[in-house]
Structure formats: C-alpha cells, structure tokens
Design an enzyme around this catalytic site. Structure first.
Site, mmCIF file in Angstrom:
data_model
loop_
_atom_site.group_PDB
_atom_site.id
_atom_site.type_symbol
_atom_site.label_atom_id
_atom_site.label_comp_id
_atom_site.label_asym_id
_atom_site.label_seq_id
_atom_site.Cartn_x
_atom_site.Cartn_y
_atom_site.Cartn_z
ATOM 1 C CB THR A 189 9.765 -6.967 14.397
ATOM 2 O OG1 THR A 189 8.519 -6.519 13.941
ATOM 3 C CG2 THR A 189 10.799 -5.882 14.392
ATOM 4 N NE ARG A 217 2.054 -1.064 9.090
ATOM 5 C CZ ARG A 217 2.795 -1.893 9.822
ATOM 6 N NH1 ARG A 217 3.949 -2.334 9.396
ATOM 7 N NH2 ARG A 217 2.363 -2.276 11.010
ATOM 8 N N GLY A 219 5.457 0.898 10.225
ATOM 9 C CA GLY A 219 5.035 0.306 11.493
ATOM 10 C C GLY A 219 5.759 0.960 12.651
ATOM 11 C CG ASP A 220 6.393 -1.524 16.037
ATOM 12 O OD1 ASP A 220 5.984 -2.141 15.021
ATOM 13 O OD2 ASP A 220 7.083 -2.076 16.921
ATOM 14 C CB THR A 240 7.825 -8.387 18.142
ATOM 15 O OG1 THR A 240 7.540 -9.094 16.926
ATOM 16 C CG2 THR A 240 7.372 -9.231 19.312
ATOM 17 N N GLY A 241 5.140 -7.388 16.804
ATOM 18 C CA GLY A 241 3.700 -7.544 16.638
ATOM 19 C C GLY A 241 3.093 -6.381 15.890
HETATM 20 N N1 GLY Z 1 6.122 -4.643 14.347
HETATM 21 C C1 GLY Z 1 6.407 -4.552 12.980
HETATM 22 C C2 GLY Z 1 5.399 -3.853 12.191
HETATM 23 O O1 GLY Z 1 4.274 -3.660 12.637
HETATM 24 O O2 GLY Z 1 5.709 -3.491 11.071
#
Ligand code: GLY
Length: 329
Positions: A189, A217, A219-220, A240-241
């Site tokens: 990200t 899905r 993500g964060d 990130t991650g």
């Molecule tokens: N940090 C980005 C994701 O998990 O999509």
C-alpha cells in the site's frame, strides 16, 4: 521484490518477500527522529519518493496537506509499473483488480471507497465522498455508480502485463484456486501523511490490496482507523502490510491514541506492532508496518519484520529511511 521469491510464501505465510519462518525475537530500534520546521510529508515504501514529489509541489507553494496527500496518492495510482496500487495492481483470485482508498483531513472529515474496479484514482473518489456526500464509505457497484455520476473516467483493468501474470498464477495455483486459500504476495500500500505550513495534518492511503485475494475482500486501507487515522490535535498514522492483522487492532487509530498518551511516533508504532505480534500465534510472513507523524513534526515508523522503509521530504531532506523492526525475516 522478485516474484520468484514471493511465490514461495505459505498459505498463511508471508508477504513482501519472505521465504523462511521468523526465528529471532529481538528488538531492533535504529533511530529517534528530530522535529522539523516547515511542511513535511512521509510516504510508505520507495514508491513514496515520487509520491512525495507530487505532495511537495503543493506543500512548497503553501498549499494544504489534504491537497498534498491526494496529489501524492494520484502519482502512485497512475504508475503503470506499480503492482500493488491502482489499476495496474494485481487482481483478485477471479481476475478483477479491485481498489481500496481513503483520505482524512485536519477537521476529522474523511472519505473512503472499497472494492472499486476500473477507476484510475480511487483516492479522488474517496475525497469526493468526503466532500460531496453525507457518507464516509462507499463500496463496490455503488461506489462505481457514484464515481460515474461524478464524472470520473472509467479505465480498463487489469493491464495486459498483469493479465499475463494472472493467467500464469492460475495455472500454477490450480488447487489454491479451487479451494479458497490465500496465497500472500506483495502488497505494499502507499500511505501518505503530511503536515502543511499551517501545521494542519492530513493523510491518504490507496492500494489494490492483497494480490489474488478472495473476490470481495477489503483490507485495512479503506477503513478509517485501520489503514489511516488523523487527529489534528495529536498526529497522523498510516499502515501497510497484512490488512487483516491491522484491522484486528484498529492499527492507525491505536497509533494516534498512543501518541495522545505521550508516546513518540516511533514508540507508538512499535507498541501497535507489539500488539499485533501478541495477538497472532503464527507470525510467519505476517508483515505490518506503521508510519506516524505528530503535531511537533516528529515522525517515526516500525514494522514486524525488517525491510519496511518510508520516503521523507522536508525543507532539508529528501530520501528514504529504514524503519526499525521487531524481528528479521
Ligand atoms: N494493507 C493493504 C491490504 O491489506 O490490502
């Protein structure tokens, strides 16, 4: 990061290039960050260098942090060589490139889009949601309809190179494709946080998410408080991650609250990472990193594994910084 290495990941294993389970558990802390004067922008990973240049065009002219972080995010979203942000990112398991983004300003106004396909600048759609609707978050078809209605241009994805890689991935991952297991790949990200010359903070975050994720899905990155949080009284943080781990601890909000309670940006990022570590039995390949900036212009980052770095631009500095970390790959 070489794809060759990335494909070695286990089913619940790594991202960002590990091939071995982690063994070490020492702490590696490499820096204490000084405060700066004038504007400042920080972006995750090396693509942050170009993104920061975009932000700096705004900040150096006395522009505001919100315009700066949006401009920075747009730079990376338009980079056709980037496989983890924007329409040239890798698709999900069904071949769709679905994009997540969010943005937040110094007045705690925020906007977000998730699961958006075929738009070059999800960050600008997120900003439009913030500025032109009563909502914070739009996802999927509704977000795409909104973007179309607001005049955002539709664009084709995946791009040809990515389509080719995807076909190959499907061939190599037949059983994974049939069973809904996850193959972690790179997903880095871009998260951007900035303070303008008036001392106001804003942040932005945009991604194509976890490569070959399950269709649907999120993500964060589109979740305010997980991928990004800004409180102008305190500071700003981005993540990130592995999004699932970041969401579990409301990561970026946690970092900002820890700074509110007196921690430095680096200590706050480290404490959030420690919390992630404590809540997961298997850390194999579980890379997460945070980046934070406080109201005094102090900044810092921290990650589970080594390798996380960020781009920094101030009046006196332009370049990459390595974040300290908990353990080595
Ligand atoms: N940090 C980005 C994701 O998990 O999509």
């Amino acid at each position: 990061m070489k794809r060759r290495t990335l494909f070695k990941f286990g089913a619940i294993g790594g991202l960002l290039g590990i091939s071995q389970p982690a063994k070490a558990s020492e702490f590696f802390v490499n820096s204490v960050k000084p405060s700066i004067s004038g504007p400042i922008v920080l972006s995750t990973w090396s693509h942050g260098i170009e993104a920061n240049k975009g932000a700096w065009e705004v900040l150096s002219e006395g522009g505001n942090a919100l315009d700066a972080v949006e401009k920075a995010a747009r730079v990376t979203e338009s980079d056709r060589t980037n496989r983890s942000v924007g329409i040239s990112g890798r698709p999900d398991r069904d071949g769709h490139v679905t994009l997540d983004a969010c943005i937040m300003n110094h007045q705690s106004k925020c906007g977000s889009v998730g699961f958006v396909e075929g738009y070059e600048h999800p960050i600008s759609i997120a900003r439009s949601v913030m500025e032109n609707t009563q909502h914070v978050m739009l996802v999927g078809e509704g977000a795409e309809d909104y973007a179309k209605w607001m005049g955002f241009k539709k664009i084709k994805s995946p791009i040809e190179e990515v389509k080719k890689d995807y076909k190959q991935w499907r061939k190599e991952n037949k059983s994974l494709f049939e069973k809904p297991q996850i193959n972690h790949e790179n997903h880095d990200t871009i998260g951007i946080i900035a303070m303008d010359e008036n001392g106001n903070l804003s942040g932005a975050c945009t991604t194509s998410g976890w490569a070959y994720k399950l269709h649907g899905r999120l993500g964060d990155s589109p979740i305010i408080g997980a991928g990004l949080f800004v409180d102008n009284e305190v500071g700003a943080a981005v993540a990130t991650g592995l999004g699932e781990a970041i969401i579990r601890i409301a990561g970026s909000h946690t970092v900002v609250e820890l700074m509110r309670n007196g921690m430095s940006p680096e200590e706050a990022c480290k404490t959030a990472v420690d919390r992630i570590i404590a809540k997961h039995d298997d850390l194999t390949g579980l890379q997460c990193g945070f980046l934070a900036l406080n109201k005094h212009g102090e900044y810092g980052g921290y990650s589970v594994y080594n390798g996380f770095n960020f781009a920094l631009k101030t009046n006196d500095f332009e370049g990459m910084k390595d974040a300290p970390f908990n353990r080595k790959w």
